[in-house]
Design a protein around this motif. Structure first.
Motif, PDB file in Angstrom:
ATOM      1  N   UNK A   1     -14.536 -44.996  46.814  1.00  0.00           N
ATOM      2  CA  UNK A   1     -15.173 -43.745  46.377  1.00  0.00           C
ATOM      3  C   UNK A   1     -16.590 -43.606  46.925  1.00  0.00           C
ATOM      4  N   UNK A   2     -17.251 -44.728  47.114  1.00  0.00           N
ATOM      5  CA  UNK A   2     -18.630 -44.710  47.608  1.00  0.00           C
ATOM      6  C   UNK A   2     -18.719 -44.985  49.107  1.00  0.00           C
TER       7      UNK A   2
ATOM      8  N   UNK B   1     -24.620 -47.753  39.272  1.00  0.00           N
ATOM      9  CA  UNK B   1     -25.098 -47.023  38.105  1.00  0.00           C
ATOM     10  C   UNK B   1     -24.367 -45.685  38.156  1.00  0.00           C
ATOM     11  N   UNK B   2     -23.298 -45.539  37.349  1.00  0.00           N
ATOM     12  CA  UNK B   2     -22.477 -44.325  37.440  1.00  0.00           C
ATOM     13  C   UNK B   2     -23.304 -43.047  37.359  1.00  0.00           C
ATOM     14  N   UNK B   3     -22.954 -42.121  38.249  1.00  0.00           N
ATOM     15  CA  UNK B   3     -23.592 -40.811  38.350  1.00  0.00           C
ATOM     16  C   UNK B   3     -25.072 -40.888  38.726  1.00  0.00           C
ATOM     17  N   UNK B   4     -25.511 -42.080  39.203  1.00  0.00           N
ATOM     18  CA  UNK B   4     -26.899 -42.231  39.657  1.00  0.00           C
ATOM     19  C   UNK B   4     -26.906 -42.701  41.113  1.00  0.00           C
ATOM     20  N   UNK B   5     -26.514 -43.971  41.324  1.00  0.00           N
ATOM     21  CA  UNK B   5     -26.576 -44.560  42.665  1.00  0.00           C
ATOM     22  C   UNK B   5     -25.835 -45.893  42.656  1.00  0.00           C
ATOM     23  N   UNK B   6     -25.746 -46.488  43.831  1.00  0.00           N
ATOM     24  CA  UNK B   6     -25.259 -47.866  43.910  1.00  0.00           C
ATOM     25  C   UNK B   6     -26.248 -48.651  44.766  1.00  0.00           C
TER      26      UNK B   6
ATOM     27  N   UNK C   1     -31.257 -55.856  46.655  1.00  0.00           N
ATOM     28  CA  UNK C   1     -31.659 -54.792  45.726  1.00  0.00           C
ATOM     29  C   UNK C   1     -30.774 -54.797  44.485  1.00  0.00           C
ATOM     30  N   UNK C   2     -29.486 -55.023  44.667  1.00  0.00           N
ATOM     31  CA  UNK C   2     -28.575 -55.109  43.517  1.00  0.00           C
ATOM     32  C   UNK C   2     -28.985 -56.278  42.619  1.00  0.00           C
ATOM     33  N   UNK C   3     -29.193 -57.443  43.216  1.00  0.00           N
ATOM     34  CA  UNK C   3     -29.541 -58.635  42.440  1.00  0.00           C
ATOM     35  C   UNK C   3     -30.849 -58.439  41.670  1.00  0.00           C
TER      36      UNK C   3
END
Length: 142
Positions: free
Chosen positions: A49-50, A64-69, A74-76
Motif C-alpha cells: 500500500x505504501x 503511523x496510520x494516516x500520517x506517514x511511515x 528514523x523508524x528506530x
C-alpha cells in the motif's frame, strides 16, 4: 486495525529484530505499538500500500496510520521517543544527517543474521501478547 496505534513491521526471522520487538513491548507502557512481521500477509499488504521496496528496506518500518511511515534509523529513533525510561533521549540523534545515521543502521542490518542468527520461521506471540500482533502466520504457513 486500530488507527491510533503505530505499527512496527519487522523481519520476523531475524533474532535481533525479534529481540527488539520484545524490548519495545516491555517499554511500551502506553500501549502505542502493534507489530507484524514483514513476511506476513498483513505486513506485505501494508508495505505494498505504501509502495515500499523491501529489497532496499528489509528490517524495520514504522507506520503511523494516516500520517506517514518511517524506515531505518528514523523508524528506530521515532520508536524510542515513545518508550518508557530514558529511551526517548535517543531521539536527539534525529538531528544528525539521515545519511550518516542510515550508514550505521545499514551496516548493522546487513550483518544482523551473521551476528545474531536467523530463525526458520516467524515468532509466534504468547497468548498474553497476541493482541499486540496484527498477524500470526507467514506465507510458509499456508
Amino acid at each position: 486495525m486500530e488507527k491510533e496505534k503505530k505499527i512496527i513491521l519487522f523481519d520476523g526471522v531475524c533474532n535481533l529484530c525479534n529481540n527488539s520487538v520484545q524490548f519495545i513491548i516491555k517499554r511500551d507502557k502506553k500501549d502505542i505499538f502493534r507489530f507484524a512481521p514483514l513476511q506476513s500477509e498483513i505486513g506485505e499488504k501494508l508495505v505494498a500500500e505504501r509502495r515500499i521496496d523491501t529489497t532496499r528496506i528489509d528490517s524495520i518500518i514504522l507506520i503511523e496510520p494516516e500520517v506517514a511511515y518511517y524506515t531505518k534509523s528514523e523508524a528506530a529513533l521515532r520508536i524510542s521517543k515513545s518508550l518508557s525510561g530514558l529511551w526517548p533521549v535517543m531521539s536527539v540523534f534525529l538531528g544528525l544527517p539521515s545519511g550518516l545515521r542510515d550508514c550505521i543502521y545499514d551496516w548493522v542490518a546487513k550483518n544482523r543474521y551473521q551476528w545474531f542468527g536467523k530463525r526458520e520461521e516467524c515468532m509466534i506471540p504468547s497468548p498474553e501478547l497476541k493482541d499486540k500482533f496484527l498477524a500470526f502466520s507467514t506465507k510458509s504457513d499456508k
